[in-house]
Design a protein around this motif. Structure first.
Motif, mmCIF file in Angstrom:
data_model
loop_
_atom_site.group_PDB
_atom_site.id
_atom_site.type_symbol
_atom_site.label_atom_id
_atom_site.label_comp_id
_atom_site.label_asym_id
_atom_site.label_seq_id
_atom_site.Cartn_x
_atom_site.Cartn_y
_atom_site.Cartn_z
ATOM 1 N N PHE A 23 0.845 -1.192 0.000
ATOM 2 C CA PHE A 23 0.000 0.000 0.000
ATOM 3 C C PHE A 23 0.881 1.243 0.000
ATOM 4 O O PHE A 23 1.914 1.282 0.673
ATOM 5 N N HIS A 24 0.441 2.262 -0.748
ATOM 6 C CA HIS A 24 1.115 3.560 -0.683
ATOM 7 C C HIS A 24 0.943 4.117 0.729
ATOM 8 O O HIS A 24 -0.130 3.967 1.329
ATOM 9 N N PRO A 25 1.970 4.760 1.299
ATOM 10 C CA PRO A 25 1.863 5.238 2.687
ATOM 11 C C PRO A 25 0.867 6.371 2.895
ATOM 12 O O PRO A 25 0.407 6.571 4.029
ATOM 13 N N HIS A 26 0.510 7.124 1.830
ATOM 14 C CA HIS A 26 -0.353 8.290 2.024
ATOM 15 C C HIS A 26 -1.566 8.323 1.103
ATOM 16 O O HIS A 26 -2.519 9.028 1.409
ATOM 17 N N GLU A 27 -1.550 7.634 -0.016
ATOM 18 C CA GLU A 27 -2.576 7.814 -1.042
ATOM 19 C C GLU A 27 -3.397 6.549 -1.254
ATOM 20 O O GLU A 27 -3.054 5.474 -0.784
ATOM 21 N N PHE A 28 -4.490 6.705 -2.001
ATOM 22 C CA PHE A 28 -5.340 5.594 -2.421
ATOM 23 C C PHE A 28 -4.626 4.805 -3.523
ATOM 24 O O PHE A 28 -5.023 4.847 -4.681
ATOM 25 N N LEU A 29 -3.611 4.083 -3.221
ATOM 26 C CA LEU A 29 -2.820 3.428 -4.248
ATOM 27 C C LEU A 29 -2.296 2.089 -3.748
ATOM 28 O O LEU A 29 -1.828 1.982 -2.615
ATOM 29 N N LEU A 30 -2.386 1.087 -4.609
ATOM 30 C CA LEU A 30 -1.882 -0.252 -4.313
ATOM 31 C C LEU A 30 -0.975 -0.691 -5.457
ATOM 32 O O LEU A 30 -1.302 -0.488 -6.626
ATOM 33 N N ALA A 31 0.183 -1.263 -5.109
ATOM 34 C CA ALA A 31 1.086 -1.823 -6.118
ATOM 35 C C ALA A 31 1.140 -3.332 -5.934
ATOM 36 O O ALA A 31 1.155 -3.830 -4.803
ATOM 37 N N THR A 32 1.163 -4.072 -7.043
ATOM 38 C CA THR A 32 1.222 -5.532 -6.990
ATOM 39 C C THR A 32 2.289 -6.036 -7.958
ATOM 40 O O THR A 32 2.522 -5.435 -9.016
ATOM 41 N N GLY A 33 2.947 -7.130 -7.594
ATOM 42 C CA GLY A 33 3.960 -7.744 -8.434
ATOM 43 C C GLY A 33 3.682 -9.222 -8.608
ATOM 44 O O GLY A 33 3.170 -9.876 -7.693
ATOM 45 N N SER A 34 4.048 -9.766 -9.772
ATOM 46 C CA SER A 34 3.649 -11.130 -10.109
ATOM 47 C C SER A 34 4.762 -11.876 -10.834
ATOM 48 O O SER A 34 5.720 -11.271 -11.342
ATOM 49 N N VAL A 35 4.611 -13.197 -10.894
ATOM 50 C CA VAL A 35 5.538 -14.004 -11.692
ATOM 51 C C VAL A 35 5.352 -13.756 -13.178
ATOM 52 O O VAL A 35 6.165 -14.213 -13.991
ATOM 53 N N ASP A 36 4.304 -13.032 -13.558
ATOM 54 C CA ASP A 36 4.108 -12.693 -14.972
ATOM 55 C C ASP A 36 5.047 -11.571 -15.429
ATOM 56 O O ASP A 36 4.919 -11.049 -16.534
ATOM 57 N N LYS A 37 6.001 -11.179 -14.537
ATOM 58 C CA LYS A 37 7.060 -10.212 -14.836
ATOM 59 C C LYS A 37 6.572 -8.768 -14.896
ATOM 60 O O LYS A 37 7.227 -7.910 -15.487
ATOM 61 N N THR A 38 5.420 -8.484 -14.282
ATOM 62 C CA THR A 38 4.890 -7.116 -14.320
ATOM 63 C C THR A 38 4.601 -6.589 -12.919
ATOM 64 O O THR A 38 4.310 -7.347 -11.989
ATOM 65 N N VAL A 39 4.697 -5.259 -12.802
ATOM 66 C CA VAL A 39 4.216 -4.516 -11.647
ATOM 67 C C VAL A 39 2.994 -3.735 -12.092
ATOM 68 O O VAL A 39 2.989 -3.164 -13.194
ATOM 69 N N LYS A 40 1.960 -3.699 -11.280
ATOM 70 C CA LYS A 40 0.758 -2.939 -11.628
ATOM 71 C C LYS A 40 0.406 -1.990 -10.495
ATOM 72 O O LYS A 40 0.531 -2.326 -9.319
ATOM 73 N N PHE A 41 -0.038 -0.773 -10.880
ATOM 74 C CA PHE A 41 -0.478 0.243 -9.940
ATOM 75 C C PHE A 41 -1.996 0.373 -10.047
ATOM 76 O O PHE A 41 -2.531 0.593 -11.132
ATOM 77 N N TRP A 42 -2.691 0.259 -8.899
ATOM 78 C CA TRP A 42 -4.156 0.300 -8.872
ATOM 79 C C TRP A 42 -4.626 1.494 -8.040
ATOM 80 O O TRP A 42 -4.134 1.728 -6.935
ATOM 81 N N ASP A 43 -5.592 2.238 -8.581
ATOM 82 C CA ASP A 43 -6.214 3.346 -7.868
ATOM 83 C C ASP A 43 -7.303 2.771 -6.959
ATOM 84 O O ASP A 43 -8.236 2.121 -7.431
ATOM 85 N N LEU A 44 -7.204 2.999 -5.640
ATOM 86 C CA LEU A 44 -8.154 2.427 -4.701
ATOM 87 C C LEU A 44 -9.395 3.292 -4.493
ATOM 88 O O LEU A 44 -10.246 2.952 -3.680
ATOM 89 N N GLU A 45 -9.511 4.401 -5.226
ATOM 90 C CA GLU A 45 -10.763 5.158 -5.262
ATOM 91 C C GLU A 45 -11.649 4.650 -6.395
ATOM 92 O O GLU A 45 -12.841 4.413 -6.217
ATOM 93 N N THR A 46 -11.062 4.515 -7.559
ATOM 94 C CA THR A 46 -11.840 4.112 -8.740
ATOM 95 C C THR A 46 -11.692 2.632 -9.057
ATOM 96 O O THR A 46 -12.423 2.111 -9.893
ATOM 97 N N PHE A 47 -10.740 1.960 -8.393
ATOM 98 C CA PHE A 47 -10.422 0.549 -8.659
ATOM 99 C C PHE A 47 -9.938 0.343 -10.090
ATOM 100 O O PHE A 47 -10.089 -0.747 -10.645
#
Length: 614
Positions: free
Chosen positions: A192-216
């Protein structure tokens, strides 16, 4: 030239393969490992030998973590059994049974005696240490739960699974909040981002994704990389994400999505990251060995250039003319997945606190439902969720104008010490004489950017402080002063303690011997602060407690024991003994404070005299 990254040490951690490890986030000085040899070993980083070797599991240990205070360690095994150790006593204090298969991830709740566990049985469980039971089971993953994490405010928990999905669970409602789909491989890490509506995820599919937790919505995804994403962590300033890959590290910002730097590092199975004093600490394992690596963040981009990325539009675009947060437009509506309930946006900071029930069911060791179970968190903090806005800190500041636009901070630093912040950290320093022309030729956008970067950092700190105060208020509203003080002790935040004690000292009728026993350790620790206002509040409160309870404490300790069993008298004597030990600790701190000048020295001298009288 200083090395950007180097191996600090490598050592044999277990007699057989290492399966998991975790860094102590509070101190960044300890490490816990779990292995195929059924052992849980604890290490002081930089030392070659283990501090503790904890036994108890009868199968391979597959997940470990510290509690926030680093006084407990919880470990999950291949059998599904979970054990909890008290590190001070080096013994098992809980054995919890409920998972039907390997327990492969665990995480402690940030405020309270709860933790979560994920298993190959596809279930996510929430455990209450005091009740010694599972208080809720979340079902939804179709394969094993490989990673999970509580949100900083403790209201949500997010889980990633071998089914390639990320699920956000609401602890208040006890149900799925959103199902993020987009990865094409097992989820290995999230933050989780320390201050904002933001989540980062990492996978074996070799990608990082950033998700907005207000709009999903999916904000963006760099890559793909050359290998799977092993571990990620947001920098404490909230401006970059540090990403650990198979044998390298990359630093990303988002909106605009950009890779600032890449470093080749020879770690193999990277397992955990933590940031401490401008350094990234990374721990990896290979067979029965553990490697510890250090990356100097001041030597890598964007921090090595003396500048940081432009403030992310995720925060800036939300600031309207009133200082409130507006709605951010979705970046890519085609990425939206799932159809589950969203949080209400109508809840504001003024909505107060709510008891967060972890649903109305408790499951016993076999998974059967029972009644009860709850955890507390701040509803308002969850609705604000690490954003910036709504909180305004006013200070009357005499303004001094100079031709080079520099700001004289000498007159305002002391007046703002009550915030628990060093104001000079948030105000641009005076420009050197030879660069005055550069300051005068700055355009409006550069000035706005410089101000906003400091503003967002300041607001992030104040938002964190507000969240903690709202948690305390929930106990206060329930007339549970002891619970509020115990929670403050777990938070370890001097600014929050001073805020609350400053109110308590105006209501002296709330102090009892029981409250005195709870608050004295907090005040004793507060005497180590460098902030004069904190010291004055602590000394003033201690002086009141000594004058009110000093004679009672001494006379009770010296009184002869009565014949027979008197539970009430025994409890009173125990509290007085606890108070006496803390007052002895306070007494040892006073000589240093007496040597200071001003009101602190005067208060310390007055307290010293009062302690001698009793």
């Amino acid at each position: 030239m200083t090395k950007r990254a180097y191996k600090l040490q490598e050592f044999v951690a277990h007699s057989s393969n290492v399966n998991c490890l975790k860094i102590g986030k509070k101190s960044s000085r300890v490490l816990v490992t779990g292995g195929e040899d059924h052992k849980v070993n604890m290490w002081a980083i930089g030392k070659p030998n283990s501090i503790l070797s904890l036994s108890g599991h009868s199968s391979a240990v597959e997940s470990v973590t510290f509690d926030p205070a680093e006084g407990l360690v919880v470990a999950g095994a291949a059998s599904g059994t979970i054990k909890l150790w008290d590190l001070e006593e080096a013994k098992v204090v809980r054995t919890l049974i409920g998972h039907r298969s390997n327990c492969i991830c665990v995480d402690f709740h940030p405020f309270g005696e709860f933790f979560a566990s994920g298993s190959l049985d596809t279930n996510l469980k929430i455990w209450d240490i005091r009740r010694k039971s599972c208080i809720h089971t979340y079902k939804g993953h179709t394969s094993g739960v490989s990673v999970m994490k509580f949100s900083p405010d403790g209201r949500w928990v997010v889980s990633g699974g071998e089914d390639n999905t990320v699920k956000l669970w609401d602890l208040t409602a006890g149900k799925l909040m959103y199902d993020f789909k987009g990865h094409e491989g097992q989820i290995q890490c999230l933050d989780f981002h320390p201050h904002e509506f933001l989540l980062a995820t990492g996978s074996v599919d070799k990608t990082v994704k950033f998700w907005d937790l207000e709009t999903f919505e999916l904000i963006g995804s760099p890559g793909p990389e050359t290998g799977g994403v092993r571990s990620i962590i947001f920098n404490s300033d909230g401006r970059t994400l540090l990403t650990g890959l198979h044998e390298s590290m990359k630093i990303f910002s988002w909106e605009p999505l950009r890779c600032h730097d890449a470093i080749d590092i020879g770690w193999s199975k990277l397992a955990d990251l933590n940031i401490h004093e401008g350094k990234l600490l990374a721990c990896s394992y290979n067979q029965n060995c553990v490697g510890i690596w250090v990356v100097d963040l001041l030597q890598v981009g964007p921090y090595n250039s003396g500048t940081v990325p432009r403030s992310n539009r995720l925060a800036l675009e939300k600031l309207n003319s009133n200082g409130n947060l507006g709605n951010k437009q979705p970046v890519d509506s085609s990425r939206k997945n799932g159809n589950v309930a969203r949080p209400s946006s109508s809840h504001g900071l003024e909505s107060g606190l709510k008891e967060v029930k972890l649903t109305s069911s408790i499951t016993d060791d076999s998974g059967e439902a029972q009644s009860g179970g709850r955890v507390y968190a701040a509803e308002a903090a969850a609705s604000a969720k690490f954003q910036h806005g709504h909180t305004h800190v006013a200070a009357s500041i005499g303004e001094k104008r100079e031709t080079n636009m520099a700001i004289d901070i000498n007159g305002i630093t002391n007046s703002c010490k009550s915030l628990g912040l060093e104001i000079s950290s948030f105000i641009p320093r005076r420009a050197p004489a030879d660069s005055e022309r550069d300051w005068r030729t700055l355009n409006d956008m550069d000035i706005i950017e410089a101000v906003m970067q400091q503003h967002l950092t300041f607001m992030g700190l104040m938002k964190s402080r507000l969240t903690k105060l709202q948690v305390i208020k929930r106990f206060w509203d329930g007339t549970d002063l002891k619970g509020a003080l115990e929670t403050m002790g777990k938070m370890g935040d001097h600014s929050v303690l001073v805020d609350v004690v400053s109110v308590l000292i105006e209501r002296t009728e709330v102090f009892t011997l029981e409250i005195c026993a709870v608050i004295l350790p907090l005040l004793a620790n507060l005497l180590s602060s460098e902030v004069d206002r904190y010291l004055n509040v602590a000394l003033g409160t201690l002086l009141f407690l000594v004058r009110s309870f000093g004679h009672v404490i001494c006379s009770t300790r010296l009184a002869s024991l009565s014949l027979g069993v008197d539970i009430q008298a025994d409890e009173r004597r125990e509290r007085c003994n606890m108070c006496y030990k803390q007052l002895e600790k306070v007494k040892r701190s006073l000589p240093h404070l007496i040597r200071k000048s001003g009101p602190v020295a005067k208060s310390a001298q007055e307290l010293s005299v009062s302690l001698q009288e009793v």
